[in-house]
Design an enzyme around this catalytic site. Structure first.
Site, PDB file in Angstrom:
ATOM      1  N   ASN B 250      -4.100   8.744   6.241  1.00 44.46           N
ATOM      2  CA  ASN B 250      -5.291   9.033   5.454  1.00 44.46           C
ATOM      3  C   ASN B 250      -6.482   9.435   6.320  1.00 44.46           C
ATOM      4  OD1 ASN B 250      -5.466   8.884   2.490  1.00 44.46           O
ATOM      5  ND2 ASN B 250      -4.283   7.016   2.806  1.00 44.46           N
ATOM      6  N   ASN B 275       3.162   2.697  -1.997  1.00 42.52           N
ATOM      7  CA  ASN B 275       2.317   3.374  -2.982  1.00 42.52           C
ATOM      8  C   ASN B 275       3.015   3.549  -4.335  1.00 42.52           C
ATOM      9  OD1 ASN B 275       4.016   5.600  -2.861  1.00 42.52           O
ATOM     10  ND2 ASN B 275       2.807   6.588  -1.257  1.00 42.52           N
ATOM     11  N   ILE B 276       2.285   4.109  -5.281  1.00 39.36           N
ATOM     12  CA  ILE B 276       2.791   4.167  -6.660  1.00 39.36           C
ATOM     13  C   ILE B 276       4.069   4.993  -6.781  1.00 39.36           C
ATOM     14  CG2 ILE B 276       0.550   3.778  -7.778  1.00 39.36           C
ATOM     15  CD1 ILE B 276       0.452   6.829  -8.323  1.00 39.36           C
ATOM     16  N   CYS B 338      -7.175  -0.588  -0.977  1.00 36.46           N
ATOM     17  CA  CYS B 338      -5.979   0.202  -0.658  1.00 36.46           C
ATOM     18  C   CYS B 338      -6.505   1.611  -0.464  1.00 36.46           C
ATOM     19  CB  CYS B 338      -4.944   0.097  -1.756  1.00 36.46           C
ATOM     20  SG  CYS B 338      -5.591   0.256  -3.430  1.00 36.46           S
ATOM     21  N   SER B 339      -6.056   2.588  -1.219  1.00 34.04           N
ATOM     22  CA  SER B 339      -6.654   3.913  -1.101  1.00 34.04           C
ATOM     23  C   SER B 339      -7.826   4.014  -2.065  1.00 34.04           C
ATOM     24  CB  SER B 339      -5.613   4.997  -1.397  1.00 34.04           C
ATOM     25  OG  SER B 339      -4.556   4.903  -0.461  1.00 34.04           O
ATOM     26  N   GLY B 341      -8.283   1.801  -4.521  1.00 33.32           N
ATOM     27  CA  GLY B 341      -8.711   0.452  -4.904  1.00 33.32           C
ATOM     28  C   GLY B 341      -8.529   0.159  -6.374  1.00 33.32           C
ATOM     29  N   ASP B 343      -5.033   0.197  -7.777  1.00 33.15           N
ATOM     30  CA  ASP B 343      -3.654  -0.210  -8.056  1.00 33.15           C
ATOM     31  C   ASP B 343      -3.279  -1.460  -7.262  1.00 33.15           C
ATOM     32  OD1 ASP B 343      -3.056   1.839  -9.901  1.00 33.15           O
ATOM     33  OD2 ASP B 343      -2.903   3.261  -8.261  1.00 33.15           O
ATOM     34  N   ARG B 344      -2.949  -1.243  -6.004  1.00 34.63           N
ATOM     35  CA  ARG B 344      -2.552  -2.383  -5.174  1.00 34.63           C
ATOM     36  C   ARG B 344      -3.670  -3.411  -5.081  1.00 34.63           C
ATOM     37  NH1 ARG B 344       0.038   1.616  -0.738  1.00 34.63           N
ATOM     38  NH2 ARG B 344      -1.469   3.004  -1.702  1.00 34.63           N
ATOM     39  N   ARG B 384      -1.269   5.694 -15.514  1.00 32.37           N
ATOM     40  CA  ARG B 384      -0.143   4.923 -14.996  1.00 32.37           C
ATOM     41  C   ARG B 384       0.936   4.708 -16.047  1.00 32.37           C
ATOM     42  NH1 ARG B 384      -1.903   6.544 -11.292  1.00 32.37           N
ATOM     43  NH2 ARG B 384      -3.133   5.573  -9.636  1.00 32.37           N
TER      44      ARG B 384
END
Lengths: 589, 658
Positions: B250, B275-276, B338-339, B341, B343-344, B384
């Site tokens: 990233n 990741n997703i 996370c990326s 912020g 999801d994870r 999602r």
């Protein structure tokens, strides 16, 4: 006493014990003829470990400087570690333990020395006799008889002295059949399904050999169990391939031409060292906590343990299905008829017969289908998962059976009178015990050892109300139905109570069990109180009525009394209710 | 309605997934909101209802002699296999469903037509049931260190954040805005959880736009402000939930992670949650395993392992445990990102909160937790979970994983949660069902624009109304497991994570335990309560009687209660029980007489785990037994089965049974 010679160092002070899931304790180690005893110095904790030498599967020793460490791996899968100062002491103790845990002579085993510390109310040796079983059977059918042809174990050395066979077969014919079956294990009655009169028999393989021998008496015997015009199933616990190979060694299977009324189904249940290897791999995987998620699952898979569970359960369900759903009689055998055969017949009974799901019924099942049926406990349970000496007759056949029972129990948590602890207890005692029940390989050996006189029966101990309390399932309510377990992989789980017992935290699960017990007990307590009050009220009201003749209110009250069954467990009434919807057993025939 | 080419097809067969030999003949209906299959069997007329929004894929398979197979996979893991006699009909159904399952605007979703017959006031009350300001007050905020900030009113700073955010008191608007400019999608660090016992907090954000060397004074000040809001600790954990490699990649895009040298007193930590896209594929693989027809044990275990699913669950749990430990044991505040912020970060923050605070393990608390960490902080529910037709690459089972983490914890701590497995399953169901407005859209901003609260109903109020169905009988608020922090086994114990067949094979009833301990214990507890009342009444009566007074009326009413009890429990404890396919074909034998067959079916009562008063869900739970052997149902006993009375007054059904 010869034990003294084996004990080179009877005692070591300042030893440190590292048990599973508990902090290290310092204390004194003592060796006696049958026990390894460790007691911590701390008085208040009163920590004492009594380990039967017979429970020890393997002893390993290693040294760091003069500090020796003995790792003791037990047949109940526990691993303990003892740090013993002094190289010589450590070596002595290790070799003593090794010697004491591998005694050759059965009569030196602890059961011959054990004196019960409890009052013996029930003689477990007499709790489950074949005669009693036969009496139960005679009350529903007269097509069977008790044969004493084997009273001196001459017809079949691995059968009990009395067996149940079709009435129309005389002892002479029986002897001929015995010659035709491997090890003399002729077909005998294993289970009679009251609902439809169908039966399950078990035997060993027929000795057809390569030239297709036949035995008319054998055909007659098993045909005697068929209703006119009906057919039956032979469940061979070996794959067709294995069964065919057996012919070369004189064994074989029933051929269609001679048994036209029977359909043979082959199932593939593994035996002997394949099972032992599976156990070893499984226990290894469970004890290895270093690997990641993926490796855990792949190791679990590679052990094949759950595959064996699935195979055994599937075969048992099939047998039960033939009997209950197809209305057909069944004969089960593998090669010897002492291992996979018994797994199948005993599990089928658990599925079919509600009695086998009670404590006494299950004990009777173990006695009938395992002990009297001649499962060689002594050979099979000589060693467990940690042993270095791998003998081909060692196999966790009985443990697999218990695991299968646990799987069914998990799927039907309210249908069993006993709990998981009961099954774990049986597993422990099959491998090492103060009781004589699981000694010997068959009734013949047991009678020679005079176990009934010289040792105590496990059932004498278990069936005391103090012990039974630990083994009762609080959720139990009698369920008269056949229970069909699921054998899908999603439905089968690792038996954590045995395999992860020593390396998973159990506190929270124990608390949950306790909570369940609290909920049930509180309910029963209230039920009792309500019943008492009601009785009191009824008495008062009767007095009242007699005195004052108040008829107007009485009918209401009587009504209520009917509304409440007298049973202790209030939930039972649900099943009473449910049974209204069901055809009564008698009507089904 | 214009999308329905074929409103009704007759002579359709619904296949049983477990036993292909069993199939139910019936009629298929397409409505504006549901696919409905009604069996022909006269005495049952069993109905299977599937919401269009639950459909994840439709597959038309090659036509065979018997007809044209249509496979419908649902987001709640139901798989429906239909055989439609005419290829043309099948095609029409297929084309219709393809469109119906992928609505293009929110107004097409079920929640805009769903009407539970509540009045306006009740609906408004429902939406007020979960109030986040109340929740932050419960945590002890605002206080000396934390305050509510209106910097994001009108979504001026970050459009995926809520209008009300909690930040350190020392973080001025200038710092916040500055920091937000240095963070992906301007998701600046904001408070997620505050532990009032030791002032440690969990904050969340997106990744910093640090690239290889960029820094931002305000962002550094922001982190410092967070650290200083916990005076007991001299450093701050910054947890990046991504695998290190992903985070480094990233940086090339001008994003990345915090440089420890630039921020004072932070300890930086990677926790490798994938990741997703990885998660989506993992679930796909696991579902393939679940769908296998009579798999061997090896197929199953190997497939489960190969999917990596449990490994991912464990990674999320490990992250949550790490944070909970930092907060509870070390008293150190944590910033999680996370990326983006959403999801994870949401997964990890909510797992940590759940471990830390027993409140979140209650029914109400759990709703609050989802509202706080997921809904308000802009978890992109629409993307999602594919509510509207969109990019399939955006779809990922992020909240499913969180829900599974909760289940895994429930397995390890059976007394710690006020709710039961059914509660989790129903929440999962409604995240996809779009029956309630809670999970619509991607952010609070979007929901406000759509006026969700004025036009739809809240799931939370609905679940709360039926809370009796969701109680864990082992939960006791004064039990030690319900106090303080939960400490799952810290050492790597992989065997603690198990496959959740109750969720992923949810509709294959045959695979689950046939007797539910939860339902049994709930029935016992219910009876206990009645006994308590009974005892009181009897005591009174006794006292009265001793005074030579009789009171018959009270008793009469008690007796009715008792009858109710009988009926309810009889159905919850009955067994759905037929032999499965045990591998050998027993067909070659002449089958039994038909009369015997009837007896057999009378012998078996269908169990229904998903007993619920939820009208739509129990319509769905109906189909579960529909997949099962329906003939099992005793005609006389049918009335007592809770699933039959979907939405009707359950007491009425019970009376039938008694």
């Amino acid at each position: 006493m010869e034990f003294a010679e084996l004990i080179k160092t009877p005692r070591a002070d300042n030893a440190v014990l590292h048990g599973p899931r508990c902090p290290a304790v310092r204390g004194t180690l003592c060796l006696t003829g049958h026990h390894l005893i460790f007691s911590s110095r701390r008085k208040e904790g009163g920590e004492e470990l009594w380990l039967l030498h017979a429970n020890i599967d393997c002893v390993e020793k290693r040294f760091v400087g003069s500090l020796g460490t003995i790792v003791i791996k037990c047949k109940d899968l526990r691993i303990i570690q003892l740090d013993i100062p002094g190289m010589e002491e450590c070596l002595n103790i290790a070799s003593s333990i090794e010697a004491l845990s591998t005694l050759d002579s059965i009569t030196l085993m602890y059961p011959f020395f054990y004196r019960p510390m409890f009052e013996v109310v029930e003689d477990g040796w007499r709790s489950y006799l074949p005669e009693q079983e036969f009496e139960l059977l005679s009350s529903v059918t007269d097509e069977w008889r008790l044969s004493c042809a084997n009273k001196d174990f001459s017809v079949c050395p691995t059968y009990p002295p009395v067996v149940i066979i079709p009435k129309c077969i005389d002892d002479e014919a029986l002897r001929k059949v015995a010659v035709f079956r491997y090890g003399g294990r002729f077909p005998v009655l294993s289970y009679y399904h009251k609902k439809n009169g169908m039966v399950m028999m078990r035997s060993s393989q027929p000795l057809t050999g390569t030239n297709g021998r036949r035995c008319k008496e054998d055909e007659k015997l098993i045909n005697a169990t068929l209703r006119p015009g009906k057919r039956g199933y032979i469940i061979d616990t070996r794959s067709l391939n294995v069964a065919q190979q057996a012919r070369a060694k004189g064994g074989g299977f029933e051929q269609e031409v001679y048994y036209p009324q029977w359909r043979r189904i082959h199932k593939c249940i593994e035996r002997f060292n394949i099972l032992q290897e599976s156990l070893i791999k499984l226990v290894e995987a469970c004890n290895d906590q270093s690997h990641n998620m993926d490796r855990w699952l792949s190791k679990l898979e590679a052990s094949n343990w759950l595959t064996h569970i699935k195979e055994i359960l599937t075969a048992a369900c099939l047998a039960a299905q033939c009997i209950d759903r197809e209305g057909a009689s069944v004969l089960v055998h593998g090669s010897d008829g002492t291992d996979s055969t018994l797994q199948v017949t005993s599990l089928a009974q658990i599925i079919l017969d509600p009695r086998c799901r009670t404590i006494r019924g299950f004990e009777a099942l173990v006695v009938r289908e395992w002990l009297q049926a001649g499962h060689p406990f002594q050979l099979r349970c000589a060693q467990s998962a940690y042993s270095n000496t791998k003998q081909k007759w060692e196999a966790p056949v009985f443990l697999l059976f218990l695991d299968c029972v646990w799987q069914i129990l998990r799927q039907f948590p309210c249908s069993f009178e006993f709990n998981e602890q009961f099954l774990i207890m049986l597993f422990e005692h099959a491998y090492a015990s103060q009781f004589g029940t699981f000694l010997g390989n068959n009734e013949n050996e047991r009678s020679k050892l005079k176990l009934t006189q010289k040792t105590m029966s496990l059932w004498s101990w278990v069936n005391r109300s103090e012990e039974l309390a630990r083994f009762k399932n609080p959720l139990f309510e009698a369920n008269s139905l056949v229970i069909w377990p699921s054998v899908a992989p999603q439905s089968l789980q690792l038996w954590e109570g045995v395999f992860l017992r020593w390396n998973r935290p159990s506190k929270f699960l124990d608390e949950a069990q306790e909570e369940v017990l609290n909920i049930i007990n509180y309910n029963r307590e209230l039920q009792a109180k309500v019943n008492a009050l009601r009785r009191q009220l009824a008495e008062l009201e009767t007095d009242d009525r007699m005195q004052e003749n108040l008829c107007g209110t009485t009918p209401t009250f009587c009504h209520i009394l009917i509304g409440f069954p007298k049973r202790q467990c209030p939930i039972n009434c649900h099943f009473q209710f449910a049974s209204v919807l069901l055809p009564a057993e008698g009507q089904r025939n | 309605m214009e999308h329905i080419r074929m409103p009704k097809v007759e002579n359709v067969r619904l296949l049983d997934r477990v036993s292909s030999r069993k199939a139910a003949l019936g009629t298929l209906y397409l409505t504006a909101t549901h696919v409905i299959f009604v069996e022909n069997a006269s005495e049952t007329r069993k109905e299977t209802w599937v919401l269009h929004s639950q459909i994840s894929s439709i597959e038309k398979q090659a036509t065979t002699a018997t007809g044209c197979p249509l496979l419908i996979r649902c987001k709640n893991f139901q798989v429906i296999q239909l055989i439609i006699p005419q290829e043309r009909d099948c095609h029409d159904v297929y084309i219709s469903l393809i469109r119906l399952a992928r609505p293009v605007k929110y107004e097409e979703l079920y929640c805009f037509s769903f009407n539970p017959k509540l009045d306006k006031e009740e609906r408004e009350q429902g939406w007020k049931f979960v109030d986040l300001n109340e929740e932050y007050n419960r945590m002890g905020i605002p206080n000396d260190y934390w305050q509510i900030s209106d910097v994001n009113r009108d979504y001026g700073v970050c459009d995926s954040y809520p209008t009300e955010v909690y930040v350190p008191k020392s973080a001025t608007a200038h710092i916040i805005v500055g920091s937000s400019k240095f963070r992906s999608r301007r998701r600046f660090p904001a408070l997620s959880y505050y532990c009032k016992d030791n002032n440690a907090s969990i904050c969340r954000s997106s990744q910093p736009l640090s690239g290889f060397s960029a820094r931002c004074l305000e962002d550094e000040q922001m982190l410092q402000a967070i650290r200083k809001a916990n005076p007991g600790s001299d450093f701050l954990y910054v947890v990046d939930t991504r695998p290190k490699l992903n985070a480094m990649a990233n940086r090339a895009a001008g994003k990345g992670y915090e440089n420890e040298d630039n921020y004072s007193n932070i300890k930086f930590q990677f926790i490798g949650i994938e990741n997703i896209h990885v998660m989506r594929n993992s679930l796909q693989k696991m579902l393939e395993v679940c769908e296998l027809k009579s798999p061997s044990m090896s197929d199953f275990l190997w497939g489960l392992e190969n999917s990596g699913w449990l490994k991912h669950i464990k990674a999320i749990m490990d992250a949550g445990i790490f944070i909970a430990k930092a907060v509870a044991e070390e008293g150190v505040s944590v910033l999680v990102h996370c990326s983006d912020g959403w999801d994870r970060t949401a997964q990890v923050c909510s797992v940590a909160s759940l471990l830390l605070d027993p409140y979140y393990r209650t029914m109400k608390g759990f709703m609050v937790l989802i509202e706080k960490d997921w809904i308000s902080f802009g978890h992109k529910f629409n993307h999602r979970y594919g509510n509207l037709d969109g990019d399939p690459k955006e779809i990922s089972p992020v909240i499913d994983q969180f829900i599974e983490c909760v289940w895994q914890l429930m397995e390890q701590f059976p007394c710690a949660f006020e709710f039961n497995e059914r509660f989790l399953i129903h929440i999962q169901h409604h995240i996809y069902s779009c029956q309630f407005g809670n999970f619509l859209c991607n952010s609070q901003k979007e929901r406000r624009e759509l006026k969700i609260q004025e036009r739809t109903y809240s799931l939370w109020a609905h679940l709360w109304k039926n809370r009796a169905d969701y109680l864990n009988p082992l939960y006791r608020s004064n039990h030690s497991q319900t106090q303080r922090t939960l400490y799952p086994q810290m050492t790597p114990c992989n065997f603690l994570y198990k496959f959740w067949s109750g969720m992923y094979n949810r509709f294959e009833k045959g695979l689950h335990p046939r007797q539910s301990v939860t339902d049994y214990l709930m029935a016992v507890k219910e009876e206990t309560q009645q006994l308590e009342e009974e005892l009181e009444v009897l005591g009174e009566r006794l006292a009265n009687l001793q005074k030579m007074q009789l009171n018959g009326n009270k008793i009469q009413s008690k007796q009715q209660d008792r009858g109710k009890q009988l009926g309810l429990s009889a159905s919850t404890n009955s067994l759905a029980n037929t032999p499965q396919e045990y591998g050998s074909d027993l067909k070659s034998f002449p089958s039994r007489s038909p009369s015997q067959g009837d007896e057999d079916s009378a012998l078996i009562l269908t169990q229904d785990n998903l007993k619920s008063s939820d009208p739509d869900l129990s319509a769905n739970s109906d189909q579960e037994s529909g997949v099962e052997d329906l003939s099992c149902r005793s005609p006389s006993g049918g009335g007592c089965l809770p699933s039959e009375d979907s939405g009707k007054d359950s007491d009425e059904a019970v009376c039938l049974a008694v």
